[in-house]
Design a protein around this motif. Structure first.
Motif, PDB file in Angstrom:
ATOM      1  N   ILE A   2       0.874  -1.176   0.000  1.00  0.00           N
ATOM      2  CA  ILE A   2       0.000   0.000   0.000  1.00  0.00           C
ATOM      3  C   ILE A   2       0.908   1.222   0.000  1.00  0.00           C
ATOM      4  O   ILE A   2       1.533   1.554   0.995  1.00  0.00           O
ATOM      5  N   GLN A   3       0.999   1.845  -1.176  1.00  0.00           N
ATOM      6  CA  GLN A   3       1.869   3.022  -1.295  1.00  0.00           C
ATOM      7  C   GLN A   3       1.236   4.196  -0.583  1.00  0.00           C
ATOM      8  O   GLN A   3       0.031   4.425  -0.724  1.00  0.00           O
ATOM      9  N   ILE A   4       2.037   4.942   0.151  1.00  0.00           N
ATOM     10  CA  ILE A   4       1.492   6.186   0.698  1.00  0.00           C
ATOM     11  C   ILE A   4       2.373   7.369   0.293  1.00  0.00           C
ATOM     12  O   ILE A   4       3.568   7.384   0.525  1.00  0.00           O
ATOM     13  N   SER A   5       1.732   8.312  -0.364  1.00  0.00           N
ATOM     14  CA  SER A   5       2.462   9.514  -0.779  1.00  0.00           C
ATOM     15  C   SER A   5       2.442  10.520   0.369  1.00  0.00           C
ATOM     16  O   SER A   5       1.602  10.431   1.268  1.00  0.00           O
ATOM     17  N   GLU A   6       3.345  11.465   0.309  1.00  0.00           N
ATOM     18  CA  GLU A   6       3.364  12.506   1.347  1.00  0.00           C
ATOM     19  C   GLU A   6       2.138  13.415   1.217  1.00  0.00           C
ATOM     20  O   GLU A   6       1.578  13.590   0.131  1.00  0.00           O
ATOM     21  N   VAL A   7       1.775  14.006   2.329  1.00  0.00           N
ATOM     22  CA  VAL A   7       0.624  14.915   2.348  1.00  0.00           C
ATOM     23  C   VAL A   7       1.076  16.293   1.872  1.00  0.00           C
ATOM     24  O   VAL A   7       2.143  16.775   2.256  1.00  0.00           O
ATOM     25  N   LYS A   8       0.257  16.889   1.012  1.00  0.00           N
ATOM     26  CA  LYS A   8       0.595  18.233   0.513  1.00  0.00           C
ATOM     27  C   LYS A   8      -0.036  19.288   1.427  1.00  0.00           C
ATOM     28  O   LYS A   8      -1.084  19.033   2.042  1.00  0.00           O
ATOM     29  N   LEU A   9       0.588  20.453   1.461  1.00  0.00           N
ATOM     30  CA  LEU A   9       0.043  21.516   2.314  1.00  0.00           C
ATOM     31  C   LEU A   9      -1.364  21.917   1.872  1.00  0.00           C
ATOM     32  O   LEU A   9      -2.200  22.285   2.683  1.00  0.00           O
ATOM     33  N   SER A  10      -1.630  21.799   0.554  1.00  0.00           N
ATOM     34  CA  SER A  10      -2.967  22.170   0.068  1.00  0.00           C
ATOM     35  C   SER A  10      -4.038  21.238   0.658  1.00  0.00           C
ATOM     36  O   SER A  10      -5.171  21.656   0.915  1.00  0.00           O
ATOM     37  N   GLU A  11      -3.667  19.975   0.907  1.00  0.00           N
ATOM     38  CA  GLU A  11      -4.627  19.044   1.512  1.00  0.00           C
ATOM     39  C   GLU A  11      -4.929  19.449   2.958  1.00  0.00           C
ATOM     40  O   GLU A  11      -6.070  19.451   3.396  1.00  0.00           O
ATOM     41  N   ILE A  12      -3.852  19.793   3.688  1.00  0.00           N
ATOM     42  CA  ILE A  12      -4.031  20.219   5.084  1.00  0.00           C
ATOM     43  C   ILE A  12      -4.866  21.503   5.118  1.00  0.00           C
ATOM     44  O   ILE A  12      -5.737  21.684   5.965  1.00  0.00           O
ATOM     45  N   ALA A  13      -4.573  22.390   4.156  1.00  0.00           N
ATOM     46  CA  ALA A  13      -5.296  23.670   4.110  1.00  0.00           C
ATOM     47  C   ALA A  13      -6.788  23.426   3.889  1.00  0.00           C
ATOM     48  O   ALA A  13      -7.645  24.036   4.528  1.00  0.00           O
ATOM     49  N   LYS A  14      -7.100  22.489   2.996  1.00  0.00           N
ATOM     50  CA  LYS A  14      -8.501  22.213   2.672  1.00  0.00           C
ATOM     51  C   LYS A  14      -9.240  21.649   3.897  1.00  0.00           C
ATOM     52  O   LYS A  14     -10.380  22.013   4.171  1.00  0.00           O
ATOM     53  N   ILE A  15      -8.563  20.790   4.623  1.00  0.00           N
ATOM     54  CA  ILE A  15      -9.209  20.147   5.769  1.00  0.00           C
ATOM     55  C   ILE A  15      -9.344  21.095   6.957  1.00  0.00           C
ATOM     56  O   ILE A  15     -10.378  21.136   7.616  1.00  0.00           O
ATOM     57  N   THR A  16      -8.285  21.880   7.209  1.00  0.00           N
ATOM     58  CA  THR A  16      -8.312  22.745   8.401  1.00  0.00           C
ATOM     59  C   THR A  16      -8.922  24.117   8.123  1.00  0.00           C
ATOM     60  O   THR A  16      -9.325  24.814   9.045  1.00  0.00           O
ATOM     61  N   GLY A  17      -8.947  24.511   6.855  1.00  0.00           N
ATOM     62  CA  GLY A  17      -9.402  25.861   6.524  1.00  0.00           C
ATOM     63  C   GLY A  17      -8.310  26.903   6.752  1.00  0.00           C
ATOM     64  O   GLY A  17      -8.548  28.103   6.632  1.00  0.00           O
ATOM     65  N   HIS A  18      -7.095  26.443   7.099  1.00  0.00           N
ATOM     66  CA  HIS A  18      -5.992  27.388   7.312  1.00  0.00           C
ATOM     67  C   HIS A  18      -5.348  27.757   5.981  1.00  0.00           C
ATOM     68  O   HIS A  18      -5.353  26.974   5.036  1.00  0.00           O
ATOM     69  N   ASP A  19      -4.757  28.932   5.970  1.00  0.00           N
ATOM     70  CA  ASP A  19      -4.032  29.353   4.792  1.00  0.00           C
ATOM     71  C   ASP A  19      -2.731  28.545   4.656  1.00  0.00           C
ATOM     72  O   ASP A  19      -2.097  28.221   5.659  1.00  0.00           O
ATOM     73  N   ALA A  57      -4.318  22.033  15.517  1.00  0.00           N
ATOM     74  CA  ALA A  57      -5.453  22.824  15.030  1.00  0.00           C
ATOM     75  C   ALA A  57      -6.753  22.447  15.759  1.00  0.00           C
ATOM     76  O   ALA A  57      -7.827  22.936  15.419  1.00  0.00           O
ATOM     77  N   GLY A  58      -6.629  21.546  16.735  1.00  0.00           N
ATOM     78  CA  GLY A  58      -7.816  21.152  17.514  1.00  0.00           C
ATOM     79  C   GLY A  58      -8.596  20.007  16.885  1.00  0.00           C
ATOM     80  O   GLY A  58      -9.646  19.609  17.385  1.00  0.00           O
ATOM     81  N   LEU A  59      -8.103  19.454  15.767  1.00  0.00           N
ATOM     82  CA  LEU A  59      -8.801  18.329  15.124  1.00  0.00           C
ATOM     83  C   LEU A  59      -8.207  17.023  15.664  1.00  0.00           C
ATOM     84  O   LEU A  59      -7.443  16.346  14.998  1.00  0.00           O
ATOM     85  N   THR A  60      -8.579  16.693  16.886  1.00  0.00           N
ATOM     86  CA  THR A  60      -7.924  15.565  17.572  1.00  0.00           C
ATOM     87  C   THR A  60      -8.646  14.241  17.341  1.00  0.00           C
ATOM     88  O   THR A  60      -8.228  13.212  17.853  1.00  0.00           O
ATOM     89  N   TYR A  61      -9.719  14.284  16.572  1.00  0.00           N
ATOM     90  CA  TYR A  61     -10.557  13.084  16.426  1.00  0.00           C
ATOM     91  C   TYR A  61      -9.837  11.899  15.770  1.00  0.00           C
ATOM     92  O   TYR A  61     -10.240  10.762  15.949  1.00  0.00           O
ATOM     93  N   LEU A  62      -8.767  12.163  15.015  1.00  0.00           N
ATOM     94  CA  LEU A  62      -8.078  11.046  14.351  1.00  0.00           C
ATOM     95  C   LEU A  62      -7.340  10.153  15.350  1.00  0.00           C
ATOM     96  O   LEU A  62      -6.915   9.057  15.000  1.00  0.00           O
ATOM     97  N   ASP A  63      -7.186  10.626  16.585  1.00  0.00           N
ATOM     98  CA  ASP A  63      -6.449   9.841  17.579  1.00  0.00           C
ATOM     99  C   ASP A  63      -7.264   8.685  18.150  1.00  0.00           C
ATOM    100  O   ASP A  63      -6.714   7.806  18.802  1.00  0.00           O
ATOM    101  N   GLN A  64      -8.581   8.701  17.934  1.00  0.00           N
ATOM    102  CA  GLN A  64      -9.372   7.628  18.546  1.00  0.00           C
ATOM    103  C   GLN A  64      -9.238   6.296  17.776  1.00  0.00           C
ATOM    104  O   GLN A  64      -8.961   6.278  16.577  1.00  0.00           O
ATOM    105  N   GLY A  65      -9.411   5.214  18.511  1.00  0.00           N
ATOM    106  CA  GLY A  65      -9.453   3.902  17.872  1.00  0.00           C
ATOM    107  C   GLY A  65     -10.704   3.808  17.002  1.00  0.00           C
ATOM    108  O   GLY A  65     -11.661   4.544  17.207  1.00  0.00           O
ATOM    109  N   ALA A  66     -10.680   2.910  16.018  1.00  0.00           N
ATOM    110  CA  ALA A  66     -11.814   2.872  15.097  1.00  0.00           C
ATOM    111  C   ALA A  66     -11.991   1.498  14.463  1.00  0.00           C
ATOM    112  O   ALA A  66     -11.007   0.807  14.183  1.00  0.00           O
ATOM    113  N   VAL A  67     -13.251   1.130  14.274  1.00  0.00           N
ATOM    114  CA  VAL A  67     -13.564   0.010  13.387  1.00  0.00           C
ATOM    115  C   VAL A  67     -14.531   0.558  12.347  1.00  0.00           C
ATOM    116  O   VAL A  67     -15.623   1.027  12.678  1.00  0.00           O
TER     117      VAL A  67
END
Ligand SMILES: Nc1ncnc2c1ncn2[C@@H]1O[C@H](COP(=O)(O)OP(=O)(O)O)[C@@H](O)[C@H]1O
Ligand SMILES: [Mg+2]
Length: 335
Positions: A2-19, A57-67
């Protein structure tokens, strides 16, 4: 793989709404192992850095366990595509200390074939062997790079219907499996599970199991739907049978359920008619996701090349939409 590419700043910007300039400033002094630069400009960041930024940025929800279970009675709706891309998408944005486990719950093994190019070998130990006490968690999982683990499948898995046929086994079988996974990997592990297109024992026993897991964990059923009546009916039937199963086994509490359009083609007439169709069922309307995945050639290309939508350029439509779906699913956890 499973290849994983690096995250681009534009992706982070889109998710967080930050410049983008704000994000770039945050990572200014970060070393080259964490942040990739071309001519001093940041062109990609590693999963640890992305995870850290979301937390800051306060988006801490990714830290939870998940199924996260992907299911629909209808085939060809995007369950396997979703499993593959959600696994890759999550891995790019979550600290690699936290394991991600991809489970092929489909005896047809399309997910296994996509990742490994072939079914699990005939003598491989599978989920069914764990459920019948012939194998441990370590025996059945294949480690991939970047702390991704994979549970392969082949046609031998089809006999699971028999193994989970007694009510007690049905109610506890997949629960025992999940508990063993969280015992091994810790409670921040994330599981993504594919299924075959039917009311099958793996899916229904898994649904029973996640009702019994800790409610502070994300426990979600994602139902991909296409813009046609058949796929909508597949979702409707699954939701109806889930309700019957919950009543039969006295399972209380709610899991998160999101019906999402997995290949939106944007032709208004088709979408309008399918929304009209979906609208006939209050259960579908209740669970209709606010985000969907647009039709994208990148999906076909990535399937042909045994990749994921993030492998090459993660700014394509499908990659953006899977990012949104992942964050929406984690963010909107109800309990
Ligand atoms: N967003 C999308 N854009 C284009 N094609 C898609 C998209 N999502 C799914 N597909 C196509 O739908 C087909 C069926 O998807 P798949 O994940 O195998 O369905 P399932 O696992 O539900 O049977 C795939 O061949 C894929 O090319
Ligand atoms: Mg499939």
């Amino acid at each position: 793989m499973i290849q994983i590419s690096e995250v681009k700043l534009s992706e982070i910007a889109k998710i967080t709404g930050h410049d983008k300039s704000v994000i770039s400033r945050y990572f200014k002094g970060y070393p080259d192992e964490v942040v990739t630069r071309v001519n001093k400009r940041i062109v990609g960041i590693c999963p640890e850095a992305a995870n850290e930024y979301f937390n800051a940025a306060g988006l801490t929800y990714l830290d939870q366990g998940a199924v996260i279970l992907l299911g629909n009675i209808c085939g060809g709706v995007g369950k396997t595509t979703g499993t593959n891309n959600i696994t890759a998408g999550l891995r790019r944005m979550i600290n690699r200390n936290d394991p991600i486990i991809c489970i092929d719950g489909d005896a047809q093994s399309s997910c296994t074939r996509h990742i490994f190019g072939d079914y699990a070998p005939d003598n491989a130990l599978l989920l069914i062997d764990f459920l019948e006490d012939r194998a441990s968690i370590d025996d059945i999982l294949t480690p991939l790079e970047n702390n991704i683990w994979f549970l392969k499948s082949n046609l031998n898995q089809a006999s699971i219907e028999r193994v989970l046929s007694r009510p007690q086994d049905f109610k506890n079988g997949m629960l025992r499996f999940y508990n063993a996974i969280f015992d091994k990997f810790g409670t921040k592990a994330k599981l993504i599970q594919d299924h075959n297109p039917s009311i099958n024992a793996v899916l229904m026993s898994s649904l029973a199991a996640i009702h019994q897991l800790q409610p502070d964990m994300l426990r979600a059923l994602l139902i991909p739907i296409r813009s046609d009546e058949y796929a909508i009916n597949g979702a409707r039937t699954l939701l109806r049978d889930l309700k019957i199963m919950k009543d039969t086994f006295s399972l209380y509490g709610e899991i998160d359920i999101h019906c999402y359009f997995s290949s939106m083609d944007g032709r208004i007439s088709t979408m309008a008619s399918v929304l009209e169709q979906a609208n006939k069922d209050k259960n579908i309307v209740k669970h209709l996701s606010a985000v969907g995945v647009r039709f994208s050639d990148e999906v076909h290309k990535s399937i042909d090349k045994k990749e994921n939508v993030y492998s090459k350029n993660p700014t394509n439509k499908a990659a953006q939409d899977y990012n949104e779906l992942i964050h929406y699913t984690f963010r909107s956890k109800s309990c």
